[in-house]
Design an enzyme around this catalytic site. Sequence first.
Site, PDB file in Angstrom:
ATOM      1  N   TRP A 163      38.879  39.742  37.403  1.00  0.00           N
ATOM      2  CA  TRP A 163      39.019  39.687  35.955  1.00  0.00           C
ATOM      3  C   TRP A 163      39.891  40.800  35.389  1.00  0.00           C
ATOM      4  CZ3 TRP A 163      37.324  44.386  34.390  1.00  0.00           C
ATOM      5  CH2 TRP A 163      36.412  45.035  35.216  1.00  0.00           C
ATOM      6  N   ASN A 164      40.152  41.859  36.149  1.00  0.00           N
ATOM      7  CA  ASN A 164      40.785  43.031  35.541  1.00  0.00           C
ATOM      8  C   ASN A 164      42.290  42.869  35.344  1.00  0.00           C
ATOM      9  OD1 ASN A 164      40.886  43.175  38.439  1.00  0.00           O
ATOM     10  ND2 ASN A 164      41.552  45.292  38.269  1.00  0.00           N
ATOM     11  N   PRO A 188      39.449  31.821  40.015  1.00  0.00           N
ATOM     12  CA  PRO A 188      39.481  33.003  39.154  1.00  0.00           C
ATOM     13  C   PRO A 188      38.084  33.355  38.667  1.00  0.00           C
ATOM     14  CG  PRO A 188      40.107  31.075  37.898  1.00  0.00           C
ATOM     15  CD  PRO A 188      39.914  30.613  39.323  1.00  0.00           C
ATOM     16  N   ASP A 189      37.927  34.559  38.176  1.00  0.00           N
ATOM     17  CA  ASP A 189      36.670  34.933  37.548  1.00  0.00           C
ATOM     18  C   ASP A 189      36.478  34.107  36.287  1.00  0.00           C
ATOM     19  OD1 ASP A 189      34.967  36.752  35.617  1.00  0.00           O
ATOM     20  OD2 ASP A 189      34.653  37.559  37.627  1.00  0.00           O
ATOM     21  N   GLY A 238      39.178  42.404  44.949  1.00  0.00           N
ATOM     22  CA  GLY A 238      37.908  42.689  44.304  1.00  0.00           C
ATOM     23  C   GLY A 238      37.198  43.850  44.971  1.00  0.00           C
ATOM     24  N   SER A 239      35.901  43.817  44.968  1.00  0.00           N
ATOM     25  CA  SER A 239      35.101  44.933  45.473  1.00  0.00           C
ATOM     26  C   SER A 239      35.079  44.984  46.991  1.00  0.00           C
ATOM     27  CB  SER A 239      33.671  44.826  44.946  1.00  0.00           C
ATOM     28  OG  SER A 239      32.974  43.779  45.595  1.00  0.00           O
ATOM     29  N   GLU A 260      42.477  43.085  49.109  1.00  0.00           N
ATOM     30  CA  GLU A 260      42.715  44.354  48.425  1.00  0.00           C
ATOM     31  C   GLU A 260      41.451  44.706  47.672  1.00  0.00           C
ATOM     32  OE1 GLU A 260      44.486  45.753  44.641  1.00  0.00           O
ATOM     33  OE2 GLU A 260      46.306  45.844  45.866  1.00  0.00           O
ATOM     34  N   LEU A 261      40.876  45.860  48.021  1.00  0.00           N
ATOM     35  CA  LEU A 261      39.537  46.189  47.546  1.00  0.00           C
ATOM     36  C   LEU A 261      39.561  47.446  46.671  1.00  0.00           C
ATOM     37  CD1 LEU A 261      37.846  45.372  50.980  1.00  0.00           C
ATOM     38  CD2 LEU A 261      38.294  43.838  49.049  1.00  0.00           C
ATOM     39  N   GLU A 392      33.363  54.897  43.239  1.00  0.00           N
ATOM     40  CA  GLU A 392      34.394  54.389  42.335  1.00  0.00           C
ATOM     41  C   GLU A 392      33.763  54.091  40.981  1.00  0.00           C
ATOM     42  OE1 GLU A 392      37.867  50.948  42.364  1.00  0.00           O
ATOM     43  OE2 GLU A 392      35.934  50.522  43.327  1.00  0.00           O
TER      44      GLU A 392
END
Length: 523
Positions: A163-164, A188-189, A238-239, A260-261, A392
């Site tokens: 979402w970012n 997508p979110d 994401g996370s 990619e986290l 984080e």
Amino acid sequence: MTTAPQLAAADALPFDLVQRLLTHARAGGRPSVEVFAPATGAKIVDLPQSATADIDAAFATAREAQREWARTPIADRVAVLRRIHDLVLAEQDVILDIVQTETGKSRVHAFDEVSDVAVNARYYAAEAKKLLARRTPRGVMPLLTQVEVLNRPKGVVAVISPWNYPLALAASDALPALVAGNAVIARPDNQTALTALWAIDIAERAGLPKGLWQAVLGRGREIGGQVIERADYVDYTGSSATGRTIAQQAGERLIGYSLELGGKNPLLVLDDADVSAAAKIAVRACFASAGQLCESIERIYVHDSVYDRFVTEFAENTRTLTLGKERDFSYEVGSLTFQRQIDTVAAHVDDAVAKGATVRAGGRARPDLGPYFYEPTILEGVREGMTVYREETFGPVVSVYRVSSDDEAVHQANDTAYGLNASVWSRDTDRGRAVAARIHAGSVNVNEGFIAAWGSVAAPSGGLGISGTGRRHGPEGLLKYVDTQTIAVQRVLPIAPLPGMSEKLWAKTMTLFLTTMKTLRQK
């Protein structure tokens, strides 16, 4: 902290636009969910959700479309990317409104996403033909063995985006997959689904065949596994926790994946740095999109000789930032996106202060602006044992530390399980490069925060450690979406003893051949 003028009323997105975008989603089999604008609290849409039948239909349609698309000449696929580039820039006001409404971010940071998609579309349009071209490496026996290497699309790629950065991380990962001959199923979110659907809409208007890029909608824990079960490759941003789960699911099926986290990214200010420039750029490096950026700086290590000056200027620059929620360029920092984000930010700051840290700028929520606003915050005196020291934050919070040498700065920067992005500041660029090469991170910017490396899309981008695996951008960002096939044709003589030749003579002959090839320096 400066506040921009208040928005008189929450502007809804045009009804006709929303309804058109929803036609690109394979959804409706489960009850809709309400989505609200973070900055204002206004309802955006009743978002349909995908059931198993919707997901099955999406993949079936995608596979049929992909077979035809893979046979489409590369020149025609490239032409679609070029038109996407033009349409994204020409219609940017529409997508800027959507991104701001769904995320709460400022317009200037929403524009970063528009430029990201345009740059990626242009790069892959220019490079795809060369990267995907048939290669003819030397065969085992020159002239007699003819070899060609083909690049074949994976099939249907799942792009699971957060979402970012909902436009950049949905579209810019899909474009190389598409130009390589794949179909894409997006997940997508829910919060930012309209942004992803807009990307699909504009791609079809640019000439992408219908059904080749579709979206299924739903929470990851509800449909994510079903998407991975059907995909031929998974691209996830994401996370770190979710990344591990996806890696396990993909590994069970023996399909490829790119992750990619998270990041706990450091910025190093060396003793010869341009302090004013570093203090200015650090503001954007830390607080772009209210710190909700995987590449954001969360830790700053400053040499003792310039520490006081840097922190003073950095704090002054931070306090001048304007906060707001209008759909225009009148302010610099927008809202956080979720209650959980502001809860995390507040918890990290409060914990640090309670244990002895000092707030040099910010440090408080701004409910007068909206439910999820929090001032960009600088902390001093953060130490081991405080939550913000290692975890984080993913929000507008940065901790500043004093160091006495380059070695100490590098050691502290590397004292983390993450390894996504970093920044080094020095007037001596050779020195900056040397320090950068010692940092455990997938990308390191010298005299910049994150945009230099991220925006240089001809170079790969990705994480080390728990910040991920695989790369986006550059040749790697396209070639991960293809499988190579080697076709070797043997002519005239076999690679075996000739009729009447003994195995012993064959071995001697081959030994002479191999020795001669080395002498002639042949590969």
